[in-house]
Structures are given as C-alpha cells and as structure tokens.
Motif scaffolding. Structure first.
Motif, PDB file in Angstrom:
ATOM      1  N   SER A 312       0.923  -0.968   0.004  1.00  0.00           N
ATOM      2  CA  SER A 312       0.112   0.049  -0.046  1.00  0.00           C
ATOM      3  C   SER A 312       0.908   1.175  -0.094  1.00  0.00           C
ATOM      4  CB  SER A 312      -1.091   0.145   1.178  1.00  0.00           C
ATOM      5  OG  SER A 312      -1.963   1.273   1.259  1.00  0.00           O
ATOM      6  N   VAL A 313       0.172   2.380  -0.041  1.00  0.00           N
ATOM      7  CA  VAL A 313       0.926   3.689  -0.110  1.00  0.00           C
ATOM      8  C   VAL A 313       1.510   4.034   1.414  1.00  0.00           C
ATOM      9  CG1 VAL A 313      -0.052   4.627  -2.183  1.00  0.00           C
ATOM     10  CG2 VAL A 313      -1.033   4.960   0.031  1.00  0.00           C
ATOM     11  N   ASP A 314       2.127   5.140   1.495  1.00  0.00           N
ATOM     12  CA  ASP A 314       2.520   5.424   2.921  1.00  0.00           C
ATOM     13  C   ASP A 314       1.862   6.767   3.631  1.00  0.00           C
ATOM     14  OD1 ASP A 314       3.693   7.369   1.446  1.00  0.00           O
ATOM     15  OD2 ASP A 314       5.747   7.316   2.050  1.00  0.00           O
ATOM     16  N   HIS A 315       0.898   6.938   2.805  1.00  0.00           N
ATOM     17  CA  HIS A 315       0.249   8.301   3.389  1.00  0.00           C
ATOM     18  C   HIS A 315      -1.401   8.050   3.210  1.00  0.00           C
ATOM     19  CE1 HIS A 315      -1.324   8.390  -1.177  1.00  0.00           C
ATOM     20  NE2 HIS A 315       0.141   8.214  -1.486  1.00  0.00           N
ATOM     21  N   GLY A 316      -2.351   9.128   3.574  1.00  0.00           N
ATOM     22  CA  GLY A 316      -3.692   9.035   3.703  1.00  0.00           C
ATOM     23  C   GLY A 316      -4.458   9.539   2.498  1.00  0.00           C
ATOM     24  N   THR A 317      -5.419   9.797   2.845  1.00  0.00           N
ATOM     25  CA  THR A 317      -6.341  10.098   1.688  1.00  0.00           C
ATOM     26  C   THR A 317      -6.177  11.389   1.133  1.00  0.00           C
ATOM     27  OG1 THR A 317      -8.212  10.597   3.287  1.00  0.00           O
ATOM     28  CG2 THR A 317      -8.378   8.508   2.437  1.00  0.00           C
ATOM     29  N   ALA A 318      -5.672  12.347   1.798  1.00  0.00           N
ATOM     30  CA  ALA A 318      -5.341  13.571   1.354  1.00  0.00           C
ATOM     31  C   ALA A 318      -6.655  14.246   0.736  1.00  0.00           C
ATOM     32  CB  ALA A 318      -4.011  13.654   0.376  1.00  0.00           C
ATOM     33  N   LEU A 319      -7.740  14.526   1.336  1.00  0.00           N
ATOM     34  CA  LEU A 319      -8.722  15.120   0.820  1.00  0.00           C
ATOM     35  C   LEU A 319      -8.614  16.689   0.443  1.00  0.00           C
ATOM     36  CD1 LEU A 319     -11.372  13.842   3.820  1.00  0.00           C
ATOM     37  CD2 LEU A 319     -11.156  12.853   1.645  1.00  0.00           C
ATOM     38  N   ASP A 320      -7.777  17.202   0.954  1.00  0.00           N
ATOM     39  CA  ASP A 320      -7.410  18.693   0.530  1.00  0.00           C
ATOM     40  C   ASP A 320      -6.777  18.606  -0.765  1.00  0.00           C
ATOM     41  OD1 ASP A 320      -5.269  17.352   1.867  1.00  0.00           O
ATOM     42  OD2 ASP A 320      -4.427  19.488   2.278  1.00  0.00           O
ATOM     43  N   LEU A 321      -6.127  17.550  -1.240  1.00  0.00           N
ATOM     44  CA  LEU A 321      -5.551  17.603  -2.514  1.00  0.00           C
ATOM     45  C   LEU A 321      -6.335  16.911  -3.611  1.00  0.00           C
ATOM     46  CD1 LEU A 321      -1.827  16.616  -1.438  1.00  0.00           C
ATOM     47  CD2 LEU A 321      -2.801  18.623  -1.656  1.00  0.00           C
ATOM     48  N   ALA A 322      -7.396  16.299  -3.185  1.00  0.00           N
ATOM     49  CA  ALA A 322      -8.333  15.414  -4.100  1.00  0.00           C
ATOM     50  C   ALA A 322      -8.792  16.315  -5.331  1.00  0.00           C
ATOM     51  CB  ALA A 322      -9.234  14.877  -3.572  1.00  0.00           C
ATOM     52  N   GLY A 323      -8.660  15.791  -6.502  1.00  0.00           N
ATOM     53  CA  GLY A 323      -9.274  16.401  -7.577  1.00  0.00           C
ATOM     54  C   GLY A 323      -8.403  17.635  -8.337  1.00  0.00           C
ATOM     55  N   ARG A 324      -7.467  17.907  -7.768  1.00  0.00           N
ATOM     56  CA  ARG A 324      -6.503  19.170  -8.273  1.00  0.00           C
ATOM     57  C   ARG A 324      -5.326  18.743  -8.896  1.00  0.00           C
ATOM     58  NH1 ARG A 324      -4.917  21.712  -2.603  1.00  0.00           N
ATOM     59  NH2 ARG A 324      -3.234  22.947  -4.098  1.00  0.00           N
ATOM     60  N   GLY A 325      -5.068  17.279  -9.147  1.00  0.00           N
ATOM     61  CA  GLY A 325      -4.169  16.831  -9.953  1.00  0.00           C
ATOM     62  C   GLY A 325      -2.566  17.159  -9.323  1.00  0.00           C
TER      63      GLY A 325
END
Length: 349
Positions: A312-325
């Motif tokens: 798996s990845v070493d990070h979380g869902t990063a909702l603040d970055l989602a959809g921004r590319g």
C-alpha cells in the motif's frame, strides 16, 4: 497470471473522495508500470477524475476477473465496483463505505482465485467506514488479516532503497524497513498489547517473510524497547525486563538474529542500523515518523503474514488535494514495484 513476466496486480482505489482514484489514473498516464495493474473501482469515477486533472487515460472496463491486457501507457483496465452514491473530491459520504470494502473483497477474491498475483491498496478513510456502522474496523491490515483467516500479521513500511536484500541497498542513509508490534491502538492500550507470545509470533513472521519476499537469507532484526531508554534497567518501566527481553532470549535460542531491546531514540542512527535488515518498533508513532522523515512519498506499506502479496501507499486520503492533480504518485509507484517483485519472488520460491 502473467505476460512477458509481468504479474497481474489488483489496485483498489480507496476512498473515492480522496486522491486514490487520481493516483490510479496518474499511474496509467505516466508510463507502463512493472506489472499488469487492474484498478478495482468505479470506471465512471476514474474517467471523471482523469478529465478533472487533465490526464489522457483510456479507462477500460473488464468483466469480473477478466485478465487485463499487457500494460500500456495511457490505458487503465478496471474490474468494476460501482459507487453507492456520487462522489466529489474532498467530500466524504458514508454511503460509499460499502463500495470501499467491496473493492477489497474483489481484490482478495482475485488473489485467492489466481486472477491476480497480489494486491496494492490506495488509502481509505477509517472514520467514514466506522461512521457507516462497520464497528471495530481499524484499517486495511486488520481487515485483510480477518478476511484471510490468519491469527497474526505484521505491518511493515519500507523506503524505496530498502526494497531488496541487504546486499542490494547498503546501510543506513534512508534505507529502512520498520515493522510494528502494535498498529492502530490508542497509546494507553499499547503496553497491555505487548506480550511475550505476541512478540514471538510477530518476530517469527518478520524473520520468515524477510526471507520469503525480500530474499534476505539470514535476517538481522533490531528491536526497540517500549519505554524511554529501553526502561533504564526497570527505573522507567518494567516491560523490557518482564516481557521483551525474555521473548528475545527465547527466539535467539531458536537461532533468530536479534538486537535489543534498544532505546528508540538512538536505534535509528547509522551506527545501530548498520547491517540491520528490519527494525521492530513497539507502536505506530515510535517507528513510522522516522521512516516517513527518511522517505515519505518514496516508501510503501507491506502486510506480512498473509497468504498473498499486499502492499500500500505510505500516506492517507489527502482530501484537501483530491481532484486538483497535484498529488504525488511516488509512493503508489513504489508499492506497485514492490508488489511485482514480491509476486515474482513468491512464485519462484
């Protein structure tokens, strides 16, 4: 399961409101991965996120279990799992909790049935799954443990330089493998969860899987103490004297090469890491901050002790970055490369 030596890997897309779907898109857009990766998620969502972040990717829906074609840049094969509700970047919806769990079940079935050689997981959001009524859910690691019917698993993270045997990656300098004796527990529960039998089981798994999946012939493992200064002879806690040291002595008598218990504040230095193949930390925030400082975005999470490959990845869902590319797909690339290596090594064993 393979074509030209490339194993099939099932990639679950994680929380649909997070960065998981666009990371899957980026993986396909940026180049052919070292495996035949099949995303497990909603094809319409993946196509929507590709357009949203400006990546030209052909989302190719397959029939359930259908073998994917050879990996090609710009093509993302998908085993479809429909969303339960429309999803917008950054906006959580408990209606999609079952969607997330179904993607895991589809990937597990693919691994068990021989349709995939391993699974790679994008981040999910534990709070959403709990709020949706799945009481007791604590994360991917424990969910996969229970689904596979095994008594114990080990969560281990590794930086990209530490994905191979000791001879291949050298010593210190951001080359780390850190396993955990406890995972997602409140801190006040950690000491009670660390028992002699548990430590012996975990270290047996870590020792065996370093050999099985990483090709380390004779693993050397350094073990953290629980307390500051590893208890300082009992003055700062007795867990080392009463639990950890007896467990390590019993395992050394069986032939395991173990150092410790060592104070965690000095263990993670080049002198103590020299020649060490993995570190066992006693709890989540004892070992992982060091590893993530050394290689965040260039590390992967591995579940040891399963009858299948899972990274798996070493990070979380990063909702603040989602959809921004703007999310960094580096950790996903490492997780895919690692899963491909593990799958090949496991097949050759």
């Amino acid at each position: 399961m393979s074509q030209a030596g490339a194993p099939v890997l099932a990639l679950t897309c994680g929380e649909p409101a997070g960065i998981g779907p666009e990371l899957a898109v980026m993986l396909a857009a940026d180049g052919a991965p070292p495996a035949r990766v099949v995303a497990v998620g909603d094809p319409a969502l993946l196509a929507e996120r590709a357009a949203m972040i400006g990546r030209e990717v052909q989302v190719q829906a397959l029939a359930p279990g259908e073998p994917p074609p050879a990996a090609r840049q710009g093509v993302l094969p998908v085993w479809p799992v429909a969303l339960r509700a429309p999803s917008r970047p950054g906006e959580l919806d408990i209606a999609n909790a079952c969607h997330v769990l179904e993607t895991l079940d589809v990937a597990l079935h693919a691994c068990r049935s021989g349709q995939a050689a391993g699974m790679v997981t994008a981040p999910l959001h534990k709070g959403v799954i709990l709020d949706a009524g799945h009481a007791g859910f604590t994360g991917h690691t424990e969910y996969l443990r229970d689904a596979c019917g095994v008594d114990e698993v080990v969560m281990m993270l590794a930086t990209d330089r530490a994905l191979h045997a000791r001879e291949a990656w050298g010593q210190g300098d951001a080359a780390l493998r850190v396993a955990l004796a406890t995972t997602h527990l409140p801190l006040r529960e950690v000491a009670d969860a660390i028992t002699g039998p548990r430590l012996r089981r975990l270290l047996h798994i870590l020792h065996a899987d370093l050999h099985r999946w990483f090709g380390v012939v004779a693993p050397r493992i350094a073990v953290c103490g629980l307390n500051p200064h590893a208890g300082e002879g009992g003055h700062l806690g007795r867990e080392e004297l009463d639990v950890i040291i007896p467990a390590l002595e019993a395992l050394r008598a069986e032939g395991l090469d173990l150092d410790g218990p060592l104070p965690a504040d000095t263990l993670f230095t080049p002198r103590h890491l020299e020649g060490v193949d993995a570190v066992l930390a006693m709890y989540h925030d004892q070992g992982l901050p060091v590893l993530k400082y050394a290689g965040f975005g260039r590390a992967a999470n591995i579940t040891l002790g399963l009858p299948l490959v899972r990274t798996s990845v070493d990070h979380g869902t990063a909702l603040d970055l989602a959809g921004r590319g703007v999310a960094d797909p580096g950790s996903l690339s490492v997780a895919v490369a690692l899963a491909a290596d593990m799958a090949r090594r496991g097949c050759a064993a």
